[in-house]
Design a protein around this motif. Structure first.
Motif, mmCIF file in Angstrom:
data_model
loop_
_atom_site.group_PDB
_atom_site.id
_atom_site.type_symbol
_atom_site.label_atom_id
_atom_site.label_comp_id
_atom_site.label_asym_id
_atom_site.label_seq_id
_atom_site.Cartn_x
_atom_site.Cartn_y
_atom_site.Cartn_z
ATOM 1 N N LYS A 1 -7.087 -5.213 7.107
ATOM 2 C CA LYS A 1 -8.571 -5.436 7.215
ATOM 3 C C LYS A 1 -8.848 -6.565 6.225
ATOM 4 C CE LYS A 1 -10.531 -1.163 9.644
ATOM 5 N NZ LYS A 1 -10.635 -0.233 9.487
ATOM 6 N N HIS A 2 -8.069 -7.051 5.010
ATOM 7 C CA HIS A 2 -8.940 -7.453 3.965
ATOM 8 C C HIS A 2 -7.880 -8.614 3.770
ATOM 9 C CE1 HIS A 2 -12.041 -4.281 4.348
ATOM 10 N NE2 HIS A 2 -11.112 -3.732 4.295
ATOM 11 N N PRO A 3 -7.141 -9.965 4.097
ATOM 12 C CA PRO A 3 -6.252 -10.143 4.255
ATOM 13 C C PRO A 3 -6.226 -10.668 2.750
ATOM 14 C CG PRO A 3 -7.232 -11.166 6.312
ATOM 15 C CD PRO A 3 -8.184 -10.326 5.216
ATOM 16 N N THR A 4 -7.000 -10.868 1.592
ATOM 17 C CA THR A 4 -7.039 -10.491 0.143
ATOM 18 C C THR A 4 -6.768 -10.377 -0.968
ATOM 19 O OG1 THR A 4 -9.238 -11.723 -0.173
ATOM 20 C CG2 THR A 4 -8.154 -13.693 0.614
ATOM 21 N N ILE A 5 -6.067 -8.379 0.352
ATOM 22 C CA ILE A 5 -6.917 -6.884 -0.956
ATOM 23 C C ILE A 5 -5.453 -7.882 -2.949
ATOM 24 C CG2 ILE A 5 -5.510 -5.663 0.180
ATOM 25 C CD1 ILE A 5 -8.490 -4.857 -0.486
ATOM 26 N N LYS A 6 -4.445 -7.737 -2.290
ATOM 27 C CA LYS A 6 -3.268 -8.048 -3.209
ATOM 28 C C LYS A 6 -3.733 -8.627 -4.046
ATOM 29 C CE LYS A 6 0.657 -6.195 0.144
ATOM 30 N NZ LYS A 6 1.304 -5.964 0.520
ATOM 31 N N THR B 1 0.873 -5.170 -7.835
ATOM 32 C CA THR B 1 -0.281 -4.673 -7.203
ATOM 33 C C THR B 1 -0.053 -3.016 -6.988
ATOM 34 O OG1 THR B 1 0.138 -5.172 -5.275
ATOM 35 C CG2 THR B 1 -1.053 -6.949 -6.485
ATOM 36 N N GLN B 2 1.202 -2.531 -6.456
ATOM 37 C CA GLN B 2 1.538 -0.832 -6.759
ATOM 38 C C GLN B 2 1.624 -0.568 -7.880
ATOM 39 O OE1 GLN B 2 4.763 -1.069 -4.713
ATOM 40 N NE2 GLN B 2 4.748 -2.369 -2.809
ATOM 41 N N SER B 3 2.736 -1.125 -9.186
ATOM 42 C CA SER B 3 2.094 -0.465 -9.830
ATOM 43 C C SER B 3 0.726 -0.677 -10.382
ATOM 44 C CB SER B 3 3.064 -1.662 -11.084
ATOM 45 O OG SER B 3 4.281 -1.828 -10.933
ATOM 46 N N ILE B 4 0.000 -2.115 -10.639
ATOM 47 C CA ILE B 4 -1.991 -1.703 -11.047
ATOM 48 C C ILE B 4 -2.055 -0.113 -10.985
ATOM 49 C CG2 ILE B 4 -3.658 -3.125 -11.098
ATOM 50 C CD1 ILE B 4 -2.123 -5.695 -10.900
ATOM 51 N N ILE B 5 -2.739 -0.365 -9.389
ATOM 52 C CA ILE B 5 -3.343 0.270 -8.189
ATOM 53 C C ILE B 5 -2.377 2.062 -9.258
ATOM 54 C CG2 ILE B 5 -3.615 1.745 -6.471
ATOM 55 C CD1 ILE B 5 -5.484 -0.526 -7.383
ATOM 56 N N MET B 6 -1.105 2.494 -8.688
ATOM 57 C CA MET B 6 -0.069 3.829 -9.323
ATOM 58 C C MET B 6 -0.651 3.866 -10.820
ATOM 59 S SD MET B 6 4.245 2.953 -8.498
ATOM 60 C CE MET B 6 4.356 4.210 -8.986
ATOM 61 N N ASN B 7 -0.504 2.876 -11.749
ATOM 62 C CA ASN B 7 -1.271 3.378 -13.436
ATOM 63 C C ASN B 7 -2.623 3.661 -13.250
ATOM 64 O OD1 ASN B 7 1.229 3.397 -14.617
ATOM 65 N ND2 ASN B 7 1.230 1.223 -14.269
ATOM 66 N N LEU C 1 6.653 -0.957 14.973
ATOM 67 C CA LEU C 1 6.952 -1.618 13.771
ATOM 68 C C LEU C 1 6.155 -2.935 12.734
ATOM 69 C CD1 LEU C 1 10.088 -2.777 15.068
ATOM 70 C CD2 LEU C 1 9.680 -0.999 13.025
ATOM 71 N N SER C 2 5.896 -2.797 11.642
ATOM 72 C CA SER C 2 4.852 -3.510 10.536
ATOM 73 C C SER C 2 5.880 -4.450 10.344
ATOM 74 C CB SER C 2 4.273 -3.264 9.106
ATOM 75 O OG SER C 2 3.548 -3.508 8.886
ATOM 76 N N SER C 3 4.447 -6.179 11.119
ATOM 77 C CA SER C 3 4.446 -6.979 11.263
ATOM 78 C C SER C 3 5.352 -7.469 9.378
ATOM 79 C CB SER C 3 3.274 -8.329 11.101
ATOM 80 O OG SER C 3 2.420 -7.421 11.020
ATOM 81 N N GLN C 4 4.297 -7.099 8.959
ATOM 82 C CA GLN C 4 4.377 -7.357 7.298
ATOM 83 C C GLN C 4 6.066 -6.109 6.858
ATOM 84 O OE1 GLN C 4 1.548 -4.337 5.842
ATOM 85 N NE2 GLN C 4 0.461 -5.535 5.333
ATOM 86 N N GLN D 1 1.987 2.433 1.769
ATOM 87 C CA GLN D 1 1.042 1.888 2.154
ATOM 88 C C GLN D 1 -0.126 1.745 2.630
ATOM 89 O OE1 GLN D 1 3.337 5.283 3.952
ATOM 90 N NE2 GLN D 1 5.273 4.934 3.608
ATOM 91 N N LEU D 2 -0.790 2.166 1.656
ATOM 92 C CA LEU D 2 -2.326 2.248 1.252
ATOM 93 C C LEU D 2 -2.576 0.894 1.203
ATOM 94 C CD1 LEU D 2 -4.732 4.195 0.771
ATOM 95 C CD2 LEU D 2 -4.025 3.566 -1.691
ATOM 96 N N ILE D 3 -2.124 -0.052 0.222
ATOM 97 C CA ILE D 3 -2.363 -1.206 0.093
ATOM 98 C C ILE D 3 -1.976 -1.915 1.035
ATOM 99 C CG2 ILE D 3 -1.977 -3.474 -1.366
ATOM 100 C CD1 ILE D 3 -0.789 -1.798 -4.227
ATOM 101 N N ASN D 4 -0.852 -1.924 2.069
ATOM 102 C CA ASN D 4 -0.676 -2.544 2.633
ATOM 103 C C ASN D 4 -1.341 -2.323 4.322
ATOM 104 O OD1 ASN D 4 1.437 -3.993 2.190
ATOM 105 N ND2 ASN D 4 2.933 -2.498 2.965
ATOM 106 N N ASN D 5 -2.343 -1.129 4.184
ATOM 107 C CA ASN D 5 -3.049 -0.871 5.618
ATOM 108 C C ASN D 5 -4.403 -1.395 4.826
ATOM 109 O OD1 ASN D 5 -1.613 1.266 7.037
ATOM 110 N ND2 ASN D 5 -2.536 2.860 5.779
#
Lengths: 309, 67
Positions: A252-257, A171-177, B32-35, A244-248
């Motif tokens: 709030k949106h657990p299925t985002i990845k 998902t990081q690679s997708i968003i980065m590109n 710390l992040s639980s992730q 960090q952006l995707i994890n943030n």
């Protein structure tokens, strides 16, 4: 608060699935990860009977999990497995992972090769980083590692190269590109990728739908020996910012990845079809003979810059 | 009311700040992040909702590093 495993009813749960809200005990969690990977392998046709799969084995959590799960196909005589570890030459860091990789290959009786950058190119990553003029560690590491893995795949007669890329990586690679407008690279992602150049072996990513956290939990739950450590050259990179952006967002949106991945898989073919109308020519590097779009491949360009060609 | 915290090079006794204090709250207190973390309570893998009691040993294992 008393929580029960949503599968077997055990009272000793070790995780809660963020998407479904279901708690799982150790055994049911391990089982769920292995089943999910196997389901993905079947869905994407990643393996064929008789494949000889080269596992890129660093000794970290992702590659050790990959080896462990692919070995279940080997035990059923569906595939054969060999492995390669790349020793970049990073003091006080890499040797631990290499030793762990050797241990796992021995434990499973798998043919395993360790290739050192210093032996292959005459220069280690530590020596490269000792120069003032360099392009950044990850640039060299990625290019040299890919070259070694591609060549080793041919030497060991591999029909597939399996890497431990997980859901977070993908998902990081997708968003980065997307963010960089690099649509050509965007089409090269996916569970199974094949270069137009015949010399390159098909690459597969069986862990592509498993989160990095679940892979970490899997190796600890299964008590697999892995190398948990930070590369001394790790730097604040664009990938880390995107992570960090995707994890943030995921908080709030657990299925985002998963939705990033699903959305990408839906549009991938359409983007690829449109880009493939352009003619992509491949030739062989005039120095090393590896496939490249230019006269010199990236590896030989770097070696020339470093004065070790 | 105290517990032992083990995380990287840290091996220290900490006070339980209030009743029903959970590992999730501890992670937040430590920023710390639980992730990035897997938690063990008295040697067993547990969920972050688990409460920390007197004389417990909490081990936090960092499973994700940048780079």
């Amino acid at each position: 608060m008393m929580c029960e495993c949503g599968k077997c009813g055990s009272g000793y749960v070790i995780t809660k699935n963020k998407q479904s809200g279901i708690y799982l005990c150790r055994d049911c969690f391990i089982d769920s990860i292995e089943k999910k990977v196997i389901k993905n392998i079947k869905k994407e046709n990643l393996l064929e009977k008789g494949d000889n799969v080269l596992v890129a084995l660093s000794g970290g959590k992702d590659s050790v999990t990959l080896l462990e799960i692919l070995n279940s196909f080997r035990e059923r005589n569906i595939i054969d497995i060999c492995a390669v570890s790349v020793d970049e030459g990073i003091a006080n860091y890499r040797q631990s992972g290499i030793n762990i990789a050797i241990n796992h290959a021995k434990r499973l009786g798998i043919e395993h090769k360790v290739v050192c950058l210093k032996d292959e190119y005459g220069v280690s990553l530590d020596e490269i980083m000792g120069n003032n003029n360099h392009r950044g560690s990850c640039t060299y590491c990625g290019v040299f590692r890919r070259d070694i893995i591609n060549k080793t795949a041919r030497e060991m007669g591999a029909t597939k190269i399996a890497t431990g890329h997980n859901l977070d990586d993908e998902t990081q690679s997708i968003i980065m590109n997307y963010l960089e407008g690099n649509i050509d690279n965007l089409t090269k992602l996916g569970a199974k990728t094949q270069s137009p150049a015949d010399k390159f072996t098909v690459k597969i990513k069986p862990l592509r739908e498993i989160t990095e956290h679940d892979i970490g939990l899997y190796v600890i739950a299964k008590q697999l020996e892995v190398h948990f450590d930070s590369c001394p050259y790790a730097q604040q990179s664009f990938r880390m910012e995107v992570s960090q952006l995707i994890n943030n967002l995921e908080n709030k949106h657990p299925t985002i990845k998963y939705s990033i991945l699903r959305g990408y898989d839906k549009v991938k073919n359409a983007i690829g079809d449109s880009l493939n109308k352009k003619f992509h020519s491949h030739t062989n590097c005039i120095k090393c003979g590896e496939p490249t779009a230019n006269k010199l491949c990236r590896k030989c360009t770097f070696l020339k810059e470093l004065g070790v060609d | 009311m105290n517990f032992i915290l083990k995380f990287k090079d840290i091996d220290e006794q900490r006070e339980i700040p209030h009743e029903n204090y959970t590992i999730d709250e501890l992670l937040k207190d430590l920023n710390l992040s639980s992730q990035n973390i897997v938690s063990k309570l008295n040697g067993e893998l547990v969920i972050e909702e688990s409460e920390i009691h007197n004389n417990d040993e909490v081990q936090l294992i960092q499973i994700i590093y940048g780079g």
